[in-house]
Write an enzyme that holds these catalytic residues in place. Sequence first.
Site, PDB file in Angstrom:
ATOM      1  CB  ALA A  40      -3.328  -0.235  10.631  1.00 10.36           C
ATOM      2  N   GLY A  65       0.272  -3.610   8.907  1.00 10.16           N
ATOM      3  CA  GLY A  65      -0.298  -4.351  10.025  1.00 10.16           C
ATOM      4  C   GLY A  65      -0.691  -5.768   9.637  1.00 10.16           C
ATOM      5  CD  GLU A 120       3.383  -3.968  12.003  1.00  7.72           C
ATOM      6  OE1 GLU A 120       2.291  -3.407  11.791  1.00  7.72           O
ATOM      7  OE2 GLU A 120       4.322  -3.418  12.599  1.00  7.72           O
ATOM      8  CD  GLU A 146       3.616  -0.487   8.154  1.00  8.34           C
ATOM      9  OE1 GLU A 146       4.469  -0.815   7.291  1.00  8.34           O
ATOM     10  OE2 GLU A 146       3.019  -1.317   8.851  1.00  8.34           O
TER      11      GLU A 146
HETATM   12  C1  3H9 Z   1      -0.249   0.195   9.078  1.00  6.49           C
HETATM   13  O1  3H9 Z   1      -0.543  -0.938   8.801  1.00  6.49           O
HETATM   14  C2  3H9 Z   1       0.254   0.626  10.417  1.00  6.49           C
HETATM   15  C3  3H9 Z   1       0.672  -0.508  11.301  1.00  6.49           C
HETATM   16  O2  3H9 Z   1       2.029  -0.828  11.088  1.00  6.49           O
HETATM   17  C4  3H9 Z   1       0.577  -0.131  12.742  1.00  6.49           C
HETATM   18  C5  3H9 Z   1      -0.779  -0.054  13.322  1.00  6.49           C
HETATM   19  C6  3H9 Z   1      -0.743   0.214  14.796  1.00  6.49           C
HETATM   20  N1  3H9 Z   1      -6.928   1.361   5.299  1.00  6.49           N
HETATM   21  O3  3H9 Z   1      -5.582   1.061  -3.416  1.00  6.49           O
HETATM   22  P1  3H9 Z   1      -6.938   0.611  -3.843  1.00  6.49           P
HETATM   23  C7  3H9 Z   1      -8.930   1.546   0.600  1.00  6.49           C
HETATM   24  S1  3H9 Z   1      -0.428   1.427   7.937  1.00  6.49           S
HETATM   25  C8  3H9 Z   1      -8.069   1.917   4.887  1.00  6.49           C
HETATM   26  O4  3H9 Z   1      -7.669   1.423  -4.814  1.00  6.49           O
HETATM   27  P2  3H9 Z   1      -5.806  -1.708  -5.145  1.00  6.49           P
HETATM   28  C9  3H9 Z   1      -8.589   2.582  -0.449  1.00  6.49           C
HETATM   29  O5  3H9 Z   1      -8.626   3.880   0.094  1.00  6.49           O
HETATM   30  C10 3H9 Z   1      -1.104   0.638   6.526  1.00  6.49           C
HETATM   31  N2  3H9 Z   1      -8.462   1.901   3.589  1.00  6.49           N
HETATM   32  O6  3H9 Z   1      -6.912  -0.912  -4.320  1.00  6.49           O
HETATM   33  C11 3H9 Z   1      -9.670   2.327  -1.475  1.00  6.49           C
HETATM   34  O7  3H9 Z   1     -10.861   2.932  -0.995  1.00  6.49           O
HETATM   35  P3  3H9 Z   1     -11.921   3.550  -2.027  1.00  6.49           P
HETATM   36  C12 3H9 Z   1      -0.096  -0.125   5.760  1.00  6.49           C
HETATM   37  C13 3H9 Z   1      -7.656   1.307   2.717  1.00  6.49           C
HETATM   38  O8  3H9 Z   1      -6.352  -3.023  -5.413  1.00  6.49           O
HETATM   39  C14 3H9 Z   1      -9.847   0.823  -1.415  1.00  6.49           C
HETATM   40  O9  3H9 Z   1      -9.341   0.417  -0.153  1.00  6.49           O
HETATM   41  N3  3H9 Z   1      -0.681  -0.626   4.552  1.00  6.49           N
HETATM   42  C15 3H9 Z   1      -6.451   0.724   3.091  1.00  6.49           C
HETATM   43  O10 3H9 Z   1      -5.282  -0.867  -6.246  1.00  6.49           O
HETATM   44  C16 3H9 Z   1      -9.131   0.088  -2.506  1.00  6.49           C
HETATM   45  O11 3H9 Z   1      -7.770   0.479  -2.497  1.00  6.49           O
HETATM   46  C17 3H9 Z   1      -0.664   0.090   3.405  1.00  6.49           C
HETATM   47  O12 3H9 Z   1      -0.102   1.157   3.345  1.00  6.49           O
HETATM   48  C18 3H9 Z   1      -6.089   0.757   4.455  1.00  6.49           C
HETATM   49  N4  3H9 Z   1      -4.946   0.199   4.901  1.00  6.49           N
HETATM   50  O13 3H9 Z   1      -4.580  -1.845  -4.137  1.00  6.49           O
HETATM   51  C19 3H9 Z   1      -1.350  -0.532   2.235  1.00  6.49           C
HETATM   52  N5  3H9 Z   1      -5.848   0.221   1.979  1.00  6.49           N
HETATM   53  O14 3H9 Z   1     -12.318   2.414  -2.906  1.00  6.49           O
HETATM   54  C20 3H9 Z   1      -2.272   0.472   1.596  1.00  6.49           C
HETATM   55  C21 3H9 Z   1      -6.677   0.475   0.968  1.00  6.49           C
HETATM   56  O15 3H9 Z   1     -12.982   4.105  -1.142  1.00  6.49           O
HETATM   57  N6  3H9 Z   1      -3.050  -0.092   0.532  1.00  6.49           N
HETATM   58  N7  3H9 Z   1      -7.766   1.135   1.388  1.00  6.49           N
HETATM   59  O16 3H9 Z   1     -11.151   4.611  -2.765  1.00  6.49           O
HETATM   60  C22 3H9 Z   1      -2.542  -0.368  -0.692  1.00  6.49           C
HETATM   61  O17 3H9 Z   1      -1.365  -0.236  -0.952  1.00  6.49           O
HETATM   62  C23 3H9 Z   1      -3.505  -0.797  -1.750  1.00  6.49           C
HETATM   63  O18 3H9 Z   1      -4.784  -0.426  -1.337  1.00  6.49           O
HETATM   64  C24 3H9 Z   1      -3.525  -2.324  -2.046  1.00  6.49           C
HETATM   65  C25 3H9 Z   1      -4.686  -2.638  -3.019  1.00  6.49           C
HETATM   66  C26 3H9 Z   1      -2.187  -2.719  -2.697  1.00  6.49           C
HETATM   67  C27 3H9 Z   1      -3.730  -3.127  -0.802  1.00  6.49           C
END
Ligand code: 3H9
Length: 687
Positions: free
Chosen positions: A63, A102, A105, A125
């Site tokens: 999400a 998400g 999901e 999450e």
């Molecule tokens: C969820 O899904 C809830 C649901 O169950 C229910 C919903 C109802 N959203 O980490 P990076 C941005 S909760 C917004 O440096 P990498 C991040 O801030 C979510 N922004 O890259 C950064 O921005 P900036 C569950 C996001 O290659 C840029 O993207 N998912 C999100 O080292 C690059 O990120 C997670 O918890 C997001 N979801 O790693 C996964 N994700 O460039 C969270 C990233 O402006 N994400 N950004 O600083 C990660 O773990 C890593 O970003 C990922 C890539 C492994 C994907």
Amino acid sequence: MSDFLKVSRDGDVVIATIDNPPVNALSFHVREPLMQALVALRDDASVAAIVIACAGRTFVAGADITEFGKPMQQPELRAIVATLETIAKPTVAAIHGTALGGGLELALGCHFRVADAGAKLGLPEVKLGLLPGGGGTVRLPRLVGAVKALRMIVSGTPVGATEAHAAGLVDAVFEGDLTTHAVNFAREIARKGGPFRSVRDRNEGLKETDLAAFDAEAADLARKARGLEAPIACAQSVRNAVTLPFDAALAAERALFVKLVGSDQSRAQRHLFFAEREAAKLAGKDTKRRIARVGVIGAGTMGGGIAMAFANGDYPVTLLETSHEALQRGLATIDRNYSVSVTRGSLSEDAKRQRLDQFKGSTDYADLADCDLIVEAVFEDMAVKKEVFGKLDAVAKPGAILATNTSYLDINEIAASTSRPQDVLGLHFFSPANVMKLLEIVRADKTALDALATVVDLARRIGKVAVVVGVCHGFVGNRMLAARGSESEALLLEGATPSQIDQVFTDFGWPMGPFQMGDLAGLDIGWRNRKARGLSAVIADTLCEQGRFGQKTGRGFYLYENGSRTPATDPEVEVLIRDKAAEKGIAPRAISAEEIIERTLYPLINEGAKILEEGIAARASDIDVVWVNGYGFPVGKGGPLFWAGLEGPGKIIERLEYWHQRTGKDVFKPAPLLKRMAETGSWEAGG
Ligand code: 3H9
């Protein structure tokens, strides 16, 4: 169509490609066209199958976290997944990169999931203080079983495609062009004909759940949660998937999600997610220098750990020691450390060999001439450091970055002792350096921006969380630690015990209290440091004079008998404390938990405010990142400055003023920035 969703056709198979860089988060502008497309495709008789894929480097990574805490715009993810489940023709998620939160999901809403061999799938999450809120806790166990789902969801750690395939989460794993494979897979499935079962209608994973075993594991995980609510909610929700009908379990998941998303803990953890990424951003970031080989001077605990950190990140390392014996000792320790990882199963024999192959040992400074970055980790003494930097100045190639791992010393002074201060900076690793995530990158007055940008980038490559800080005694972390520590002794003298204070800390959520930490790190380190600065701490100094250095000598503030690492109260220490108090004429009194917090954590925050005010840290959130990743500040409280906002800056100031009046100590004198924060509600307002 939309900029964020492209719909294309390959014969009778439709491919809906989400394109929302950088990580294809399910923002409103993705959800809206995706929902419309799914409804249209469901009702389009010319479409035989639907593939959901993503452009760019990854499948949907979750999400959109930036939308949390605001009113959620419709359609929500849950509605999209429910719509997917009304589609009679086969739906296939084509997963490359990471399918997280998400994202997974959404994939669980499809009939089938195919993955690139390098893909990772997970529900992280919990790391944001949440539970999966799009049906993940209810659908995942139906495929992989309740215990496996529990482990995946409570740890938040993703699994690789092969493991996901073996567990039943993924139906096929492909190498090469994933979309083509996914389209062929979908077409073949459609040709064979349905009906196609949605995950909600499958229960093969749940059939043989041993609820007693599940509960035992969940209870164990709850004990390790250290006051965090999300892991408990995750476990509860997976249990509901086993014990409740599908829709009831889904509703219960929703209720838990709504509760958590509004909680301070989740706000704190979301704050940290963005804070860590923000910390790695450098204003005016310049070009970077090439780092092909790293030199490390000193093969002791610190130098060896630093060398391992670089080798783990695939960098060849030249490890320098003063004598052949010291070098062999250092290399043997490194070998032993890797062997422990092999025994634990976290490293393969092959990987161990590859890492050891990265090391080149030397006792000759001339061998550092081909290094692009050299980190010294020698004795913490200015004269020794200057001598090392003098030698480096003579042998290092032009443009090589010269780094010191000093914890306290003035890096401007070290830099000034070379002919190239622009190449000098601090890389303050935390022990054990191959394990601890935090790296304070210290920018000296003359450090060149490209040198700084290079190490910020390098830190990320070796898996560190980097924070750029300025020069001052102890930089951000240790300077604040000193402010916290100064009152711990006083509290002992006034009547508290080490275990009472440590208990207040663990109740707060720290993994251990200050005395347990001192014993673990070695009390002699602080003792040496105090002596060098003409300072004293009567109890800790006396313990050291008695040879009680902590765990390594079996005795410190606590007893560690027969090699045990569990601290046991030592009556001798309590007598020592009372004797010292009597010598000073201090009568013991009862000390409350509130007082312990006020006199240790409030000065810590106050010092953080001063650091921010002086520009030693660029952002309040950088300080939080330092404390969570380097010192064990509880993640659910978001770091000291975030927590100050929750605790109430007005209350903190009032109590600091009270203690300042009572003791006259500087650590309690409220920093002007803390006062401004109390007025404006923002650390940035005055910073
Ligand atoms: C969820 O899904 C809830 C649901 O169950 C229910 C919903 C109802 N959203 O980490 P990076 C941005 S909760 C917004 O440096 P990498 C991040 O801030 C979510 N922004 O890259 C950064 O921005 P900036 C569950 C996001 O290659 C840029 O993207 N998912 C999100 O080292 C690059 O990120 C997670 O918890 C997001 N979801 O790693 C996964 N994700 O460039 C969270 C990233 O402006 N994400 N950004 O600083 C990660 O773990 C890593 O970003 C990922 C890539 C492994 C994907």
